[in-house]
Design an enzyme around this catalytic site. Sequence first.
Site, PDB file in Angstrom:
ATOM      1  N   ASP A  10     -16.274   0.201  -9.036  1.00 24.17           N
ATOM      2  CA  ASP A  10     -16.048   0.492  -7.623  1.00 24.17           C
ATOM      3  C   ASP A  10     -15.934  -0.779  -6.789  1.00 24.17           C
ATOM      4  OD1 ASP A  10     -15.736   2.082  -5.376  1.00 24.17           O
ATOM      5  OD2 ASP A  10     -17.889   2.175  -4.985  1.00 24.17           O
ATOM      6  N   GLY A  11     -15.097  -0.711  -5.770  1.00 16.28           N
ATOM      7  CA  GLY A  11     -15.022  -1.815  -4.810  1.00 16.28           C
ATOM      8  C   GLY A  11     -13.685  -2.549  -4.790  1.00 16.28           C
ATOM      9  N   ASN A  12     -12.737  -2.084  -5.586  1.00 18.11           N
ATOM     10  CA  ASN A  12     -11.428  -2.755  -5.616  1.00 18.11           C
ATOM     11  C   ASN A  12     -10.747  -2.724  -4.244  1.00 18.11           C
ATOM     12  OD1 ASN A  12     -11.893  -2.917  -8.331  1.00 18.11           O
ATOM     13  ND2 ASN A  12     -10.381  -1.377  -8.928  1.00 18.11           N
ATOM     14  N   ARG A  14     -12.066  -2.389  -1.193  1.00 20.23           N
ATOM     15  CA  ARG A  14     -12.713  -3.262  -0.203  1.00 20.23           C
ATOM     16  C   ARG A  14     -12.443  -4.729  -0.501  1.00 20.23           C
ATOM     17  NH1 ARG A  14     -18.252  -0.837  -1.042  1.00 20.23           N
ATOM     18  NH2 ARG A  14     -17.079   0.260  -2.652  1.00 20.23           N
ATOM     19  N   HIS A  27      -6.909  -3.509  -7.351  1.00 13.34           N
ATOM     20  CA  HIS A  27      -6.951  -2.887  -8.679  1.00 13.34           C
ATOM     21  C   HIS A  27      -6.515  -3.885  -9.752  1.00 13.34           C
ATOM     22  CE1 HIS A  27      -8.060   0.801  -6.880  1.00 13.34           C
ATOM     23  NE2 HIS A  27      -6.900   1.020  -6.289  1.00 13.34           N
ATOM     24  N   TRP A  59      -6.525  11.496  -7.181  1.00 12.50           N
ATOM     25  CA  TRP A  59      -5.159  11.926  -6.846  1.00 12.50           C
ATOM     26  C   TRP A  59      -4.974  12.057  -5.341  1.00 12.50           C
ATOM     27  CZ3 TRP A  59      -1.877  11.552 -10.739  1.00 12.50           C
ATOM     28  CH2 TRP A  59      -2.316  11.762 -12.043  1.00 12.50           C
ATOM     29  N   ARG A  61      -5.484   9.957  -3.178  1.00 11.95           N
ATOM     30  CA  ARG A  61      -5.057   8.680  -2.590  1.00 11.95           C
ATOM     31  C   ARG A  61      -3.534   8.635  -2.446  1.00 11.95           C
ATOM     32  NH1 ARG A  61      -9.304   4.162  -4.753  1.00 11.95           N
ATOM     33  NH2 ARG A  61     -11.139   5.449  -4.413  1.00 11.95           N
ATOM     34  N   LEU A 121     -16.420  -2.728 -31.046  1.00 12.15           N
ATOM     35  CA  LEU A 121     -16.724  -2.016 -29.800  1.00 12.15           C
ATOM     36  C   LEU A 121     -15.863  -0.763 -29.655  1.00 12.15           C
ATOM     37  CD1 LEU A 121     -17.991  -2.053 -26.844  1.00 12.15           C
ATOM     38  CD2 LEU A 121     -15.882  -3.211 -26.170  1.00 12.15           C
ATOM     39  N   ARG A 173     -23.290   0.701 -11.554  1.00  7.96           N
ATOM     40  CA  ARG A 173     -22.341   0.905 -10.470  1.00  7.96           C
ATOM     41  C   ARG A 173     -22.355  -0.299  -9.548  1.00  7.96           C
ATOM     42  NH1 ARG A 173     -20.295   6.075  -7.233  1.00  7.96           N
ATOM     43  NH2 ARG A 173     -18.744   4.990  -6.023  1.00  7.96           N
ATOM     44  N   ARG A 179     -24.318   6.260  -5.969  1.00  5.22           N
ATOM     45  CA  ARG A 179     -24.098   7.665  -6.345  1.00  5.22           C
ATOM     46  C   ARG A 179     -23.352   7.723  -7.664  1.00  5.22           C
ATOM     47  NH1 ARG A 179     -21.213   7.391  -1.236  1.00  5.22           N
ATOM     48  NH2 ARG A 179     -19.112   6.638  -1.633  1.00  5.22           N
ATOM     49  N   SER A 181     -20.807  10.131  -8.425  1.00  5.44           N
ATOM     50  CA  SER A 181     -19.385  10.442  -8.231  1.00  5.44           C
ATOM     51  C   SER A 181     -18.740  11.215  -9.390  1.00  5.44           C
ATOM     52  CB  SER A 181     -18.590   9.155  -7.962  1.00  5.44           C
ATOM     53  OG  SER A 181     -19.063   8.503  -6.825  1.00  5.44           O
TER      54      SER A 181
END
Length: 225
Positions: A10-12, A14, A27, A59, A61, A121, A173, A179, A181
């Site tokens: 999260d935060g791309n 902003r 992004h 979606w 957005r 991985l 997060r 949260r 989400s």
Amino acid sequence: MPGHIAVIMDGNGRWAEQRGLPKYKGHEAGMDAMIEIVRHASDIGVKHLTVYAFSTENWKRSMEEVSGIFQLLIVYVNRELGELHRNGVCVDVLGDWTPFSKPVTAALNRTIELTKDNTGLRFHIALNYGSRAEILTAAKKLAETEGFQDIDEAGFAKLLYTGDTPDPDLLIRPGGEQRISNFLLWQTAYSELVFSEVLWPDYTPQELDKAIGAFAARKRRYGGR
Ligand code: FPP
């Protein structure tokens, strides 16, 4: 060391806003951060890494932003698939593929097919993923199964997108919000949660190490004493 780390990237938006850049650039920087985190997780021997790349709610957005993210996914596969494979990373996708375009589906299939036998991985990309939709889909599948009354928790978990993957030990997060989400609601029942103010594009392997350090200091009791 947590065997399974899940991340809400999260935060791309902003990050881009703070720089007066279009969301797409956030992004793009988020993808670069993700590449470094995958590399690091693989280097330090994490067994499973799950990232939330696109939710069923995303979606809503703008079309420009949505198609930008899927475009980036194709860029990501073209740029990184070779290295992922060389490093023994096995990639899979959690989510509903139905609305994906042909090029996106092809890129995902190519990635899964090439890396399916790798034993390093396990990198799970949650894409068009929503946890409630996942649980509902599993419940519908179950309802069509003979003897469904006898199913136990482990049996139900196998019907989820995550299948046999062990539950996340650690859910991270970044981005300042605290949260879940609609991410891995069933699977995170006993996960340790670590939040960070750092916006995802600025999230570094050092930040991941810090989160792992916080995890290591926790005492997990799973409801016991
Ligand atoms: C949340 O930040 C991030 C997303 C909705 C997209 C995550 C996508 C990437 C990191 C791109 C790379 C991934 C792949 C698989 C190519 P936000 O935009 O909600 O941030 P905000 O809360 O600051 O607006």
